[in-house]
Design a protein around this motif. Structure first.
Motif, PDB file in Angstrom:
ATOM      1  N   ARG A  85      47.834  53.061  37.599  1.00 47.49           N
ATOM      2  CA  ARG A  85      46.647  52.973  38.331  1.00 47.49           C
ATOM      3  C   ARG A  85      46.902  51.274  38.894  1.00 47.49           C
ATOM      4  NH1 ARG A  85      42.962  49.674  38.798  1.00 47.49           N
ATOM      5  NH2 ARG A  85      43.863  48.508  37.067  1.00 47.49           N
ATOM      6  N   SER A 110      44.843  49.105  42.340  1.00 43.88           N
ATOM      7  CA  SER A 110      43.940  49.214  43.801  1.00 43.88           C
ATOM      8  C   SER A 110      44.900  48.964  44.638  1.00 43.88           C
ATOM      9  CB  SER A 110      43.107  47.699  43.398  1.00 43.88           C
ATOM     10  OG  SER A 110      42.103  47.899  42.554  1.00 43.88           O
ATOM     11  N   VAL A 139      35.518  49.045  45.941  1.00 45.17           N
ATOM     12  CA  VAL A 139      34.833  47.845  46.615  1.00 45.17           C
ATOM     13  C   VAL A 139      33.379  47.952  46.254  1.00 45.17           C
ATOM     14  CG1 VAL A 139      34.364  47.037  48.818  1.00 45.17           C
ATOM     15  CG2 VAL A 139      36.609  47.929  48.522  1.00 45.17           C
ATOM     16  N   ALA A 140      33.168  46.821  45.398  1.00 42.83           N
ATOM     17  CA  ALA A 140      31.570  46.808  44.905  1.00 42.83           C
ATOM     18  C   ALA A 140      30.880  45.706  45.816  1.00 42.83           C
ATOM     19  CB  ALA A 140      31.725  46.500  43.601  1.00 42.83           C
TER      20      ALA A 140
HETATM   21  C1  LIG Z   1      33.349  45.710  39.621  1.00 47.55           C
HETATM   22  C2  LIG Z   1      34.253  45.811  40.588  1.00 47.55           C
HETATM   23  C3  LIG Z   1      34.213  45.495  41.860  1.00 47.55           C
HETATM   24  C4  LIG Z   1      35.144  45.163  42.779  1.00 47.55           C
HETATM   25  N1  LIG Z   1      34.955  45.048  44.082  1.00 47.55           N
HETATM   26  C5  LIG Z   1      36.094  44.578  44.910  1.00 47.55           C
HETATM   27  C6  LIG Z   1      35.643  44.612  46.414  1.00 47.55           C
HETATM   28  O1  LIG Z   1      34.574  44.195  46.564  1.00 47.55           O
HETATM   29  N2  LIG Z   1      36.818  44.407  46.980  1.00 47.55           N
HETATM   30  C7  LIG Z   1      38.201  44.513  46.937  1.00 47.55           C
HETATM   31  O2  LIG Z   1      39.074  44.428  47.614  1.00 47.55           O
HETATM   32  N3  LIG Z   1      38.504  44.866  45.336  1.00 47.55           N
HETATM   33  C8  LIG Z   1      37.288  44.915  44.522  1.00 47.55           C
HETATM   34  N4  LIG Z   1      37.702  45.228  43.236  1.00 47.55           N
HETATM   35  C9  LIG Z   1      39.233  45.935  42.657  1.00 47.55           C
HETATM   36  C10 LIG Z   1      39.616  44.615  42.066  1.00 47.55           C
HETATM   37  O3  LIG Z   1      39.794  43.392  42.883  1.00 47.55           O
HETATM   38  C11 LIG Z   1      41.111  44.773  41.335  1.00 47.55           C
HETATM   39  O4  LIG Z   1      40.702  45.897  40.211  1.00 47.55           O
HETATM   40  C12 LIG Z   1      41.514  43.747  40.878  1.00 47.55           C
HETATM   41  O5  LIG Z   1      42.425  43.100  41.863  1.00 47.55           O
HETATM   42  C13 LIG Z   1      42.966  44.008  39.734  1.00 47.55           C
HETATM   43  O6  LIG Z   1      43.672  44.954  40.453  1.00 47.55           O
HETATM   44  P1  LIG Z   1      44.030  46.401  39.774  1.00 47.55           P
HETATM   45  O7  LIG Z   1      42.896  47.242  40.219  1.00 47.55           O
HETATM   46  O8  LIG Z   1      45.188  46.873  40.505  1.00 47.55           O
HETATM   47  O9  LIG Z   1      44.375  46.191  38.258  1.00 47.55           O
HETATM   48  C14 LIG Z   1      36.678  45.443  42.443  1.00 47.55           C
HETATM   49  C15 LIG Z   1      36.879  45.977  41.015  1.00 47.55           C
HETATM   50  C16 LIG Z   1      35.726  46.084  40.192  1.00 47.55           C
HETATM   51  C17 LIG Z   1      35.814  46.274  38.850  1.00 47.55           C
END
Ligand SMILES: Cc1cc2nc3c(=O)[nH]c(=O)nc-3n(C[C@H](O)[C@H](O)[C@H](O)COP(=O)(O)O)c2cc1C
Length: 215
Positions: A27, A29, A178-179
């Motif tokens: 998994r 992002s 994206v939150a």
């Molecule tokens: C509550 C929450 C809010 C997030 N909001 C954003 C966001 O607004 N923009 C974004 O690009 N990623 C967002 N993310 C993704 C995180 O940036 C991402 O999970 C983090 O960089 C770790 O990478 P991975 O998911 O590959 O482990 C969010 C993740 C969480 C859990």
């Protein structure tokens, strides 16, 4: 263009499907999406993972008091076999019900705090929303009185989001939560994307990963 209801192919979970440890390990992002279209079946699978009905009659993610307060909206812009538009996912019937025609990805992505450029290139966006006031009323007897219910709704949006991440990993697709968005601007979009009376909880970009383009 007038949109019509889109019946989705039914998901038939296989007992052997996936290896959860591997999916958790893979998994990621994804913010770099290839320009390739998603298939309607991809959208169907990710929508089901987020908020689909299970054989037990529940949904795919847990819900406090089994209220299932979440609504999943699909903002489709580059999905083969799916007319560009915004749809409400009906998990009971596994269909996409039309909300608004036209490509609203850019308008939705512009409500984010910092992610417009790349998020608007995702072939589709998934939005989770819920009625916070109704949830607060349902759990008014639990402390902190009048605010407990909305916590449950936010938590459930996290469950649904992780389901999308894991299902995307299984399909070799990219997803990102994206939150960081301006709630008021998202609610105020015209045409309306957030269902009336609901609060936007999460946006997810979905698409093919640019680093893993299928043949
Ligand atoms: C509550 C929450 C809010 C997030 N909001 C954003 C966001 O607004 N923009 C974004 O690009 N990623 C967002 N993310 C993704 C995180 O940036 C991402 O999970 C983090 O960089 C770790 O990478 P991975 O998911 O590959 O482990 C969010 C993740 C969480 C859990």
């Amino acid at each position: 263009m007038t949109l019509r209801e889109i019946p989705l192919q039914h998901v038939r979970p296989a007992a052997h499907a996936g290896n959860l440890d591997a999916l958790l390990d893979q998994r990621r992002s994804t913010r770099d999406f290839s320009p390739q279209s998603l298939k309607l079946s991809h959208v169907a699978d990710l929508a089901w993972a987020a908020q689909g009905s299970t054989t037990a009659g529940t949904r795919t993610c847990p819900s406090a008091h089994a209220r299932y307060p979440l609504t999943l909206t699909v903002v489709a812009g580059n999905v083969a076999d799916l007319p560009t538009g915004t749809y409400a996912y009906d998990g009971e019937r596994h269909v996409l019900a039309p909300v608004a025609s036209g490509d609203h990805r850019d308008a939705v992505a512009r409500t984010t705090l910092a992610d417009h450029d790349w998020l608007s290139r995702a072939p589709a966006l998934l939005m989770l929303s819920g009625d916070l006031a109704s949830a607060n009323a349902s759990f008014a007897e639990q402390p902190p009185h009048g605010r407990r219910g909305e916590r449950y709704v936010w938590l459930e949006a996290g469950h649904a989001s992780q389901n999308v991440y894991l299902r995307a990993a299984e399909a070799g697709l990219g997803a990102v939560l994206v939150a960081g968005f301006d709630d008021d601007r998202l609610i105020a979009l015209n045409p309306t994307i957030v269902p009336s009376g609901q609060h936007p909880l999460a946006l997810l970009g979905i698409g093919h990963r640019a680093d893993r383009v299928p043949a």
